[in-house]
Design a protein around this motif. Sequence first.
Motif, short mmCIF file in Angstrom:
data_model
loop_
_atom_site.label_atom_id
_atom_site.label_comp_id
_atom_site.label_asym_id
_atom_site.label_seq_id
_atom_site.Cartn_x
_atom_site.Cartn_y
_atom_site.Cartn_z
N LEU A 1 33.82 46.32 48.58
CA LEU A 1 34.12 47.04 47.34
C LEU A 1 35.28 46.31 46.66
O LEU A 1 36.29 45.99 47.30
N TYR A 2 35.13 46.02 45.38
CA TYR A 2 36.19 45.37 44.60
C TYR A 2 36.68 46.35 43.54
O TYR A 2 35.87 46.97 42.85
N THR A 3 37.99 46.47 43.37
CA THR A 3 38.57 47.35 42.36
C THR A 3 39.36 46.51 41.36
O THR A 3 39.76 45.39 41.65
N SER A 4 39.57 47.06 40.19
CA SER A 4 40.37 46.43 39.12
C SER A 4 39.85 45.05 38.76
O SER A 4 40.61 44.09 38.64
N MET A 5 38.55 44.95 38.56
CA MET A 5 37.93 43.68 38.20
C MET A 5 37.74 43.59 36.69
O MET A 5 37.60 44.60 36.01
N VAL A 6 37.77 42.36 36.17
CA VAL A 6 37.44 42.10 34.77
C VAL A 6 36.50 40.91 34.73
O VAL A 6 36.53 40.05 35.61
N ILE B 1 33.43 47.31 41.33
CA ILE B 1 32.08 46.86 41.63
C ILE B 1 31.90 46.88 43.14
O ILE B 1 32.80 46.49 43.90
N ALA B 2 30.76 47.39 43.58
CA ALA B 2 30.51 47.56 45.00
C ALA B 2 29.29 46.75 45.42
O ALA B 2 28.26 46.78 44.74
N PHE B 3 29.44 46.03 46.51
CA PHE B 3 28.35 45.31 47.15
C PHE B 3 28.26 45.84 48.58
O PHE B 3 29.16 46.53 49.06
N THR B 4 27.20 45.49 49.29
CA THR B 4 27.11 45.93 50.68
C THR B 4 28.19 45.28 51.52
O THR B 4 28.63 45.83 52.52
N HIS C 1 31.30 35.68 47.60
CA HIS C 1 32.51 36.42 47.96
C HIS C 1 33.49 35.46 48.63
O HIS C 1 33.08 34.48 49.25
N GLY C 2 34.76 35.74 48.56
CA GLY C 2 35.73 34.92 49.27
C GLY C 2 37.15 35.35 49.01
O GLY C 2 37.42 36.29 48.25
N VAL C 3 38.07 34.67 49.64
CA VAL C 3 39.50 34.85 49.42
C VAL C 3 40.10 33.46 49.25
O VAL C 3 39.55 32.46 49.70
N GLN C 4 41.27 33.43 48.61
CA GLN C 4 41.92 32.15 48.37
C GLN C 4 43.43 32.37 48.44
O GLN C 4 43.93 33.42 48.03
N PHE C 5 44.14 31.39 48.98
CA PHE C 5 45.58 31.48 49.14
C PHE C 5 46.26 30.23 48.61
O PHE C 5 45.69 29.14 48.67
N PRO D 1 37.55 34.02 42.13
CA PRO D 1 36.49 34.54 41.26
C PRO D 1 35.28 35.02 42.06
O PRO D 1 34.76 34.30 42.91
N LEU D 2 34.86 36.23 41.80
CA LEU D 2 33.66 36.80 42.40
C LEU D 2 32.51 36.45 41.47
O LEU D 2 32.56 36.72 40.28
N THR D 3 31.48 35.83 42.01
CA THR D 3 30.33 35.42 41.21
C THR D 3 29.07 36.05 41.78
O THR D 3 28.91 36.09 43.00
N CYS D 4 28.22 36.55 40.90
CA CYS D 4 26.93 37.04 41.37
C CYS D 4 25.88 36.77 40.30
O CYS D 4 26.20 36.67 39.11
#
Length: 188
Positions: free
Chosen positions: A112-117, A106-109, A37-41, A64-67
Amino acid sequence: LGFVTDRPTLWPGGFLGALQGSGAQPFAFDATLREDHGVQFAIAGAPLEGGARTTDHVQPIPYPLTCEAVLANVSDRLLTPSLPGRAKALYEQLLAIAATRVPFDIAFTLRLYTSMVFTRIGTIRTADSGDALVCTLVMEQIEIATVDQAALLADAAVAFSLGSQNLGSLTPGTSSVPVDTGVTLPVV
């Protein structure tokens, strides 16, 4: 929980109870081994003038969210034996969701992420994985603008491209005829 029920919802293992009554048909992983998980600017390269708002020069960009998700040949019921082909069927279902290119939640503990592809789905089979599939999933959030936002951005682009314009006097009671350009200039 803020889910949009007209698009798919993905859940890592153990979260199905939270969706009861929502109307959504979730896809559930059996487990996740790793989540990134993360954020980027992006930061503007030009120096800031003293007193300027820094938020105008620091903009969020998709991270990018990776799992790594596990799909196994086991049942979700404790007493039911293994189900041969279940992992492959779930993998095919995951590929079908990706092929639609429709945004999903997609939801993790953690979040929650919305509008993902999906931008990448891969799996490597090893002797250690047995009948299970360990899938690497890479997703990004897409920004969905409303018609009002798109119109405002279009108006701002037109105003910017026109540059400074002499519109005459727009004050009532003056000799100039008011001019309606149809362009709403953004407030700066």
